[in-house]
Design a protein around this motif. Structure first.
Motif, PDB file in Angstrom:
ATOM      1  N   TYR A 117       0.844  -1.196   0.000  1.00 33.59           N
ATOM      2  CA  TYR A 117       0.000   0.000   0.000  1.00 33.59           C
ATOM      3  C   TYR A 117       0.885   1.255   0.000  1.00 33.59           C
ATOM      4  CZ  TYR A 117      -4.247  -2.688   0.999  1.00 33.59           C
ATOM      5  OH  TYR A 117      -5.309  -3.559   0.927  1.00 33.59           O
ATOM      6  N   ASP A 118       0.358   2.347  -0.554  1.00 28.99           N
ATOM      7  CA  ASP A 118       1.120   3.599  -0.620  1.00 28.99           C
ATOM      8  C   ASP A 118       0.948   4.439   0.643  1.00 28.99           C
ATOM      9  OD1 ASP A 118       2.077   2.963  -3.144  1.00 28.99           O
ATOM     10  OD2 ASP A 118       0.281   3.784  -4.117  1.00 28.99           O
ATOM     11  N   ASN A 119      -0.306   4.761   0.983  1.00 30.12           N
ATOM     12  CA  ASN A 119      -0.542   5.751   2.031  1.00 30.12           C
ATOM     13  C   ASN A 119      -1.317   5.220   3.231  1.00 30.12           C
ATOM     14  OD1 ASN A 119       0.677   7.749   0.357  1.00 30.12           O
ATOM     15  ND2 ASN A 119      -1.275   7.963  -0.748  1.00 30.12           N
ATOM     16  N   HIS A 120      -1.749   3.982   3.209  1.00 34.80           N
ATOM     17  CA  HIS A 120      -2.498   3.451   4.344  1.00 34.80           C
ATOM     18  C   HIS A 120      -2.082   2.010   4.613  1.00 34.80           C
ATOM     19  CE1 HIS A 120      -4.923   3.384   0.601  1.00 34.80           C
ATOM     20  NE2 HIS A 120      -5.131   2.106   0.940  1.00 34.80           N
ATOM     21  N   CYS A 121      -2.675   1.448   5.684  1.00 31.67           N
ATOM     22  CA  CYS A 121      -2.345   0.089   6.128  1.00 31.67           C
ATOM     23  C   CYS A 121      -0.854  -0.043   6.437  1.00 31.67           C
ATOM     24  CB  CYS A 121      -2.774  -0.950   5.106  1.00 31.67           C
ATOM     25  SG  CYS A 121      -4.554  -0.994   4.807  1.00 31.67           S
ATOM     26  N   SER A 122      -0.238   1.064   6.867  1.00 32.49           N
ATOM     27  CA  SER A 122       1.180   1.066   7.262  1.00 32.49           C
ATOM     28  C   SER A 122       2.096   0.576   6.147  1.00 32.49           C
ATOM     29  CB  SER A 122       1.385   0.213   8.516  1.00 32.49           C
ATOM     30  OG  SER A 122       0.574   0.687   9.582  1.00 32.49           O
ATOM     31  N   VAL A 145     -16.439  -8.685  -2.667  1.00 36.46           N
ATOM     32  CA  VAL A 145     -17.243  -8.397  -1.481  1.00 36.46           C
ATOM     33  C   VAL A 145     -16.842  -7.052  -0.884  1.00 36.46           C
ATOM     34  CG1 VAL A 145     -17.908  -9.204   0.815  1.00 36.46           C
ATOM     35  CG2 VAL A 145     -17.573 -10.862  -1.045  1.00 36.46           C
ATOM     36  N   LEU A 146     -15.560  -6.895  -0.563  1.00 36.28           N
ATOM     37  CA  LEU A 146     -15.128  -5.611   0.007  1.00 36.28           C
ATOM     38  C   LEU A 146     -13.599  -5.533   0.000  1.00 36.28           C
ATOM     39  CD1 LEU A 146     -13.924  -6.096   3.174  1.00 36.28           C
ATOM     40  CD2 LEU A 146     -16.309  -6.651   3.555  1.00 36.28           C
ATOM     41  N   GLU A 147     -13.104  -4.289   0.203  1.00 35.67           N
ATOM     42  CA  GLU A 147     -11.684  -4.060   0.455  1.00 35.67           C
ATOM     43  C   GLU A 147     -11.581  -3.392   1.820  1.00 35.67           C
ATOM     44  OE1 GLU A 147      -7.790  -1.513  -1.125  1.00 35.67           O
ATOM     45  OE2 GLU A 147      -9.741  -1.329  -2.149  1.00 35.67           O
ATOM     46  N   ASP A 148     -11.007  -4.104   2.769  1.00 39.27           N
ATOM     47  CA  ASP A 148     -10.881  -3.588   4.132  1.00 39.27           C
ATOM     48  C   ASP A 148      -9.494  -2.944   4.264  1.00 39.27           C
ATOM     49  OD1 ASP A 148     -11.019  -3.009   6.770  1.00 39.27           O
ATOM     50  OD2 ASP A 148     -11.188  -5.069   7.483  1.00 39.27           O
ATOM     51  N   ASN A 149      -9.427  -1.620   4.066  1.00 37.27           N
ATOM     52  CA  ASN A 149      -8.149  -0.903   4.132  1.00 37.27           C
ATOM     53  C   ASN A 149      -8.231   0.333   5.034  1.00 37.27           C
ATOM     54  OD1 ASN A 149      -9.746   0.728   2.590  1.00 37.27           O
ATOM     55  ND2 ASN A 149      -8.395   0.770   0.797  1.00 37.27           N
ATOM     56  N   LYS A 150      -9.181   0.282   5.983  1.00 35.24           N
ATOM     57  CA  LYS A 150      -9.362   1.426   6.870  1.00 35.24           C
ATOM     58  C   LYS A 150      -8.714   1.206   8.240  1.00 35.24           C
ATOM     59  CE  LYS A 150     -11.925   3.314   3.692  1.00 35.24           C
ATOM     60  NZ  LYS A 150     -11.389   4.402   2.847  1.00 35.24           N
ATOM     61  N   LYS A 151      -7.638   0.462   8.272  1.00 29.95           N
ATOM     62  CA  LYS A 151      -6.952   0.230   9.538  1.00 29.95           C
ATOM     63  C   LYS A 151      -5.447   0.248   9.303  1.00 29.95           C
ATOM     64  CE  LYS A 151      -8.124  -4.657   8.912  1.00 29.95           C
ATOM     65  NZ  LYS A 151      -8.796  -5.832   9.507  1.00 29.95           N
ATOM     66  N   CYS A 155      -4.914  -5.395   6.556  1.00 28.25           N
ATOM     67  CA  CYS A 155      -5.852  -5.066   5.479  1.00 28.25           C
ATOM     68  C   CYS A 155      -5.948  -6.231   4.492  1.00 28.25           C
ATOM     69  CB  CYS A 155      -5.413  -3.803   4.748  1.00 28.25           C
ATOM     70  SG  CYS A 155      -5.326  -2.340   5.813  1.00 28.25           S
ATOM     71  N   TYR A 156      -7.090  -6.310   3.799  1.00 31.52           N
ATOM     72  CA  TYR A 156      -7.258  -7.414   2.849  1.00 31.52           C
ATOM     73  C   TYR A 156      -8.368  -7.071   1.861  1.00 31.52           C
ATOM     74  CZ  TYR A 156     -11.183  -8.492   5.928  1.00 31.52           C
ATOM     75  OH  TYR A 156     -12.326  -8.400   6.673  1.00 31.52           O
ATOM     76  N   TYR A 157      -8.359  -7.794   0.736  1.00 40.45           N
ATOM     77  CA  TYR A 157      -9.444  -7.783  -0.241  1.00 40.45           C
ATOM     78  C   TYR A 157     -10.210  -9.096  -0.066  1.00 40.45           C
ATOM     79  CZ  TYR A 157      -6.963  -4.042  -2.793  1.00 40.45           C
ATOM     80  OH  TYR A 157      -6.338  -2.864  -3.157  1.00 40.45           O
ATOM     81  N   LEU A 158     -11.529  -9.018  -0.046  1.00 37.32           N
ATOM     82  CA  LEU A 158     -12.344 -10.220   0.134  1.00 37.32           C
ATOM     83  C   LEU A 158     -13.214 -10.444  -1.101  1.00 37.32           C
ATOM     84  CD1 LEU A 158     -13.332 -12.536   1.923  1.00 37.32           C
ATOM     85  CD2 LEU A 158     -15.034 -10.969   2.889  1.00 37.32           C
ATOM     86  N   PHE A 159     -13.139 -11.674  -1.630  1.00 35.94           N
ATOM     87  CA  PHE A 159     -13.920 -12.076  -2.796  1.00 35.94           C
ATOM     88  C   PHE A 159     -14.668 -13.359  -2.472  1.00 35.94           C
ATOM     89  CE2 PHE A 159     -10.225  -9.728  -4.134  1.00 35.94           C
ATOM     90  CZ  PHE A 159     -10.687  -8.867  -5.112  1.00 35.94           C
ATOM     91  N   GLU A 160     -15.637 -13.662  -3.291  1.00 35.14           N
ATOM     92  CA  GLU A 160     -16.390 -14.910  -3.130  1.00 35.14           C
ATOM     93  C   GLU A 160     -16.584 -15.570  -4.479  1.00 35.14           C
ATOM     94  OE1 GLU A 160     -20.432 -16.659  -0.989  1.00 35.14           O
ATOM     95  OE2 GLU A 160     -19.728 -14.622  -0.589  1.00 35.14           O
ATOM     96  N   LEU A 161     -16.417 -16.885  -4.476  1.00 33.28           N
ATOM     97  CA  LEU A 161     -16.612 -17.684  -5.686  1.00 33.28           C
ATOM     98  C   LEU A 161     -17.555 -18.830  -5.347  1.00 33.28           C
ATOM     99  CD1 LEU A 161     -15.921 -18.524  -8.613  1.00 33.28           C
ATOM    100  CD2 LEU A 161     -13.945 -19.755  -7.699  1.00 33.28           C
TER     101      LEU A 161
END
Length: 266
Positions: A117-122, A145-151, A155-161
């Motif tokens: 990451y550039d500016n977030h998620c440390s 599903v979502l991108e959880d990058n507010k911490k 952080c992670y990207y979540l997908f469903e198949l």
């Protein structure tokens, strides 16, 4: 020409075998546990397929996913983010840094080691989590599903198949005896139906005579009834043996009459 074909054909077969092996072995597990290896084996039917989904809420990019394969042709990248204009690929996760968690009818596939990451998620590396679930009505439906990058970290990207690959096939539980009974009753039904139609339409029988082989089966029934009557019922008055009565069975003869005339005084 024939010699060339004979040489080239085995080479194609050999290359196809190597490719098939790479499809299942490309994923390198961070923790080489047997349960994770078994989970990857279950995903083998999904290899050699590319799954694409648009970003949420009109985002100007899409995601491309492969099981143990180069997504969008990027080396070692199992999931990438593709920006439409300009055409830019961002590595979300690598299949050579894989985790696989298996449930009853789902597998959580985790690709780590993506672009930082550039500016977030440390500034940590991106990570993709793909929940692959059983759905008998789905044909490999892939969506974000979502991108959880507010911490700050984790952080992670979540997908469903959704796929029918992980749906367990219920094995047949019929025993040999059950199969035998099914065959017997099927043959009996066929015999009764066919015999009834033959007696009615061909022979012209009416009433109980329409039953196939009526004379034979009625005779069997009468003989069975006679046998049961002979075994289970008593016939006539059975005399008990003399040992139980305590007396002889022959009638007693008349004893001579005793006279006492000689005792009278003369």
């Amino acid at each position: 020409m024939l010699l060339s074909v004979r040489i080239i054909t085995p080479l194609f077969v050999l290359l196809a075998g190597v490719q098939a092996k790479l499809n299942t072995d490309n994923c390198q597990l961070i923790s080489s546990s047997e349960s994770e290896k078994n989970a990857l084996i279950l995903l083998e039917p999904l290899t050699n397929q590319s799954f694409t989904v648009k970003g949420k809420d009109g985002e100007p990019y899409s995601y491309i996913f492969q099981v143990c394969g180069d997504a969008a042709g990027m080396k070692n990248a199992g999931l990438v983010q593709k920006t439409e204009k300009p055409d830019v690929l961002v590595r979300i996760g690598n299949y050579n840094q894989t985790r696989a968690i298996k449930g009853s009818d789902w597998i959580l596939l985790i690709y780590e080691g993506g672009k930082n990451y550039d500016n977030h998620c440390s500034g940590e590396a991106r990570k993709a989590m793909i929940m692959i679930s059983c759905n008998g009505n789905a044909k490999n439906d892939f969506f974000v599903v979502l991108e959880d990058n507010k911490k700050k970290e984790g952080c992670y990207y979540l997908f469903e198949l959704d796929t029918d690959v992980l749906c367990q096939k219920t094995p047949s539980k019929l025993s040999g005896g059950s199969i035998f009974l099914i065959v017997v009753f099927s043959c009996l039904a066929l015999y009764l139906t066919g015999g009834f139609l033959y007696q009615r339409l061909v022979v012209g029988a009416k009433g109980v005579e329409q039953f196939p082989n009526y004379a034979f089966w009625s005779q069997i029934g009468n003989l069975s009834a006679d046998g049961c009557d002979f075994v289970c019922r008593s016939r006539g008055n059975r005399e008990e043996p003399p040992t139980y009565r305590g007396v002889a069975t022959e009638p007693l003869g008349e004893e001579p009459e005793e006279r006492d005339d000689h005792l009278l005084p003369m």
